[in-house]
Scaffold this active site. Structure first.
Site, PDB file in Angstrom:
ATOM      1  N   SER A  48      -7.573  -7.624   7.033  1.00 23.37           N
ATOM      2  CA  SER A  48      -6.722  -8.728   7.492  1.00 23.37           C
ATOM      3  C   SER A  48      -6.238  -8.489   8.909  1.00 23.37           C
ATOM      4  O   SER A  48      -6.053  -7.334   9.327  1.00 23.37           O
ATOM      5  CB  SER A  48      -5.501  -8.814   6.565  1.00 23.37           C
ATOM      6  OG  SER A  48      -4.540  -9.693   7.100  1.00 23.37           O
TER       7      SER A  48
ATOM      8  N   TYR B 272       1.634  -4.947   3.060  1.00 19.56           N
ATOM      9  CA  TYR B 272       0.332  -5.595   2.884  1.00 19.56           C
ATOM     10  C   TYR B 272      -0.642  -5.148   3.978  1.00 19.56           C
ATOM     11  O   TYR B 272      -1.744  -4.669   3.701  1.00 19.56           O
ATOM     12  CB  TYR B 272       0.501  -7.126   2.893  1.00 19.56           C
ATOM     13  CG  TYR B 272      -0.816  -7.846   3.011  1.00 19.56           C
ATOM     14  CD1 TYR B 272      -1.745  -7.786   1.971  1.00 19.56           C
ATOM     15  CD2 TYR B 272      -1.153  -8.562   4.159  1.00 19.56           C
ATOM     16  CE1 TYR B 272      -2.974  -8.422   2.091  1.00 19.56           C
ATOM     17  CE2 TYR B 272      -2.367  -9.197   4.281  1.00 19.56           C
ATOM     18  CZ  TYR B 272      -3.275  -9.121   3.240  1.00 19.56           C
ATOM     19  OH  TYR B 272      -4.492  -9.740   3.353  1.00 19.56           O
TER      20      TYR B 272
ATOM     21  N   LYS C 201      -4.124  -2.654   3.865  1.00 23.51           N
ATOM     22  CA  LYS C 201      -5.439  -3.070   4.371  1.00 23.51           C
ATOM     23  C   LYS C 201      -5.959  -2.068   5.411  1.00 23.51           C
ATOM     24  O   LYS C 201      -7.149  -1.759   5.444  1.00 23.51           O
ATOM     25  CB  LYS C 201      -5.358  -4.480   4.976  1.00 23.51           C
ATOM     26  CG  LYS C 201      -5.183  -5.560   3.928  1.00 23.51           C
ATOM     27  CD  LYS C 201      -6.410  -5.645   3.037  1.00 23.51           C
ATOM     28  CE  LYS C 201      -6.249  -6.597   1.875  1.00 23.51           C
ATOM     29  NZ  LYS C 201      -7.425  -6.608   0.987  1.00 23.51           N
TER      30      LYS C 201
END
Ligand code: UFG
Length: 341
Positions: free
Chosen positions: A138, A162, A166
């Site tokens: 991402s 998050y 990633k």
């Protein structure tokens, strides 16, 4: 050959045992199901692994579905079994939690599930001898970069769990390559929206386009999170990429892994063009044929003013570039919503 959708327990073997087969983990989700559809259209065989926690069985029509939670302790063994039984040549791994706000509230869940899930997938690939892996990363890995265009060379500085999971996932891929005979690609998605087919649309109301459409449907006024940023109209700029273009980038990544040369393992996926929040809302107004006057609200913490993808690497190396405009994206989202009503 197309197979009817069916599902089996994680202990029964998938039916395919020859030719090009891709295991799509998280293939019943929004982005995964678009990739499944494109692979099937190319005549490739697809086995979807999904726990159906946020995905839908109906999205996997034409593929075989195996219900399996990749975060469970026995997942690596079960995945390896499916890989061997299906004769899988490649894996695309989508299954992960992906909401920034939720990751801040529940960091342990993000660290556990996103990291354990990927570890199990990589372990299974090593056991089953599956070489090619495409991983959903991402633009969240970059954090708040103060640059006009975000290139892959920029050192990632994620600002939430998050994005951190990633980025760590990308390290895990690199380590697995060194330890085993794997070849991997991580695709760093920018802002994904739209629908390639109405029935595969994003049903979660978590991002700008679905949030605005949902608000309007409920007779509410959309809210712009701040208009005092250092941008031409004061609202945040993002790079919105059509989910079908993004899905196509996965096909390009698979072909790249199957080829000889492989100078890079990380690619941005975006359009190279930025749109402000107000421009997105205007595009939604055009698609709906109505003027929308949003409310200007407070800034949302952690929002970079501008996040636009440099597309040079993916264009030059994979030969991929986006084909759809912001209006295409928004129109497809509107049409999908109408079709669902
Ligand atoms: N926004 C509003 N009002 C809303 C919702 C969003 O003004 O009601 C604004 C946000 O402040 C932001 C822009 O619209 O400026 C886009 O917001 P999203 O929440 O749709 O997307 P983000 O850019 O915050 O994050 C998205 C994905 C992440 C991913 C990131 C990478 O949700 O998973 O893109 O660029 F990491």
């Amino acid at each position: 050959m197309r197979m009817m959708a069916g599902s089996r327990s994680a202990c029964e073997p998938a039916r395919y045992a020859d030719a090009m087969t891709t295991l799509v983990i998280g293939g019943a989700g929004y982005i995964g199901s678009h990739v499944v559809r494109l692979l099937l259209e190319k005549g490739e065989r697809v086995v979807v692994i999904d726990d159906l926690s946020t995905g839908f069985r109906e999205r996997t029509t034409g593929a075989e579905l195996v219900e399996l939670d990749v975060t469970r302790p026995d997942a690596a063994e079960k995945l390896a079994f499916q890989m061997k039984a299906s004769g899988a040549n490649a894996v695309i791994h989508f299954a992960a939690h992906k909401q920034v706000g939720e990751s801040v509230a529940k960091p342990e869940m993000y660290w556990h599930d996103n990291v354990a899930g990927l570890a199990h997938v990589l372990e299974a690939c090593a056991t089953a001898g599956v070489r090619d892996v495409v991983f959903s990363s991402s633009a969240a890995v970059y954090g708040m970069p103060d640059v006009d265009l975000v290139t892959e060379d920029l050192t990632p500085q994620p600002i939430n769990p998050y994005g951190a999971t990633k980025y760590v996932g990308e390290w895990m891929l690199a380590d697995a390559e060194r330890a085993h005979d794997l070849r991997t690609v991580a695709l760093r998605y920018f802002n994904v929206a739209g629908a390639g087919w109405p029935e595969l649309a994003d049903t979660l109301v978590m991002n700008l386009v679905p949030i605005v459409l949902d608000a309007l449907e409920q007779g509410k006024t959309p809210i712009v999170f701040g208009n005092d940023y250092n941008t031409p109209d004061g609202t945040c700029i993002r790079d919105y990429v059509h989910v079908l273009d993004l899905a196509d980038a996965h096909i390009a990544a698979l072909e790249y892994l199957r080829g000889e040369e492989r100078p890079h393992r990380v690619f941005n996926v975006g359009t190279g063009t930025g749109s402000s929040v107000l421009e997105v809302i205007e595009a939604i107004g055009r698609a709906l044929g109505q003027e929308i006057t949003p409310t200007i609200g407070e800034r949302r913490p952690g929002d970079p003013a501008r996040l636009i993808c440099s597309t040079d690497r993916i264009r030059e190396t994979l030969g991929w570039s986006s084909t759809k405009t912001l209006d295409d994206i928004v129109r497809s989202a509107v049409e999908a919503r109408r079709a669902a009503q």
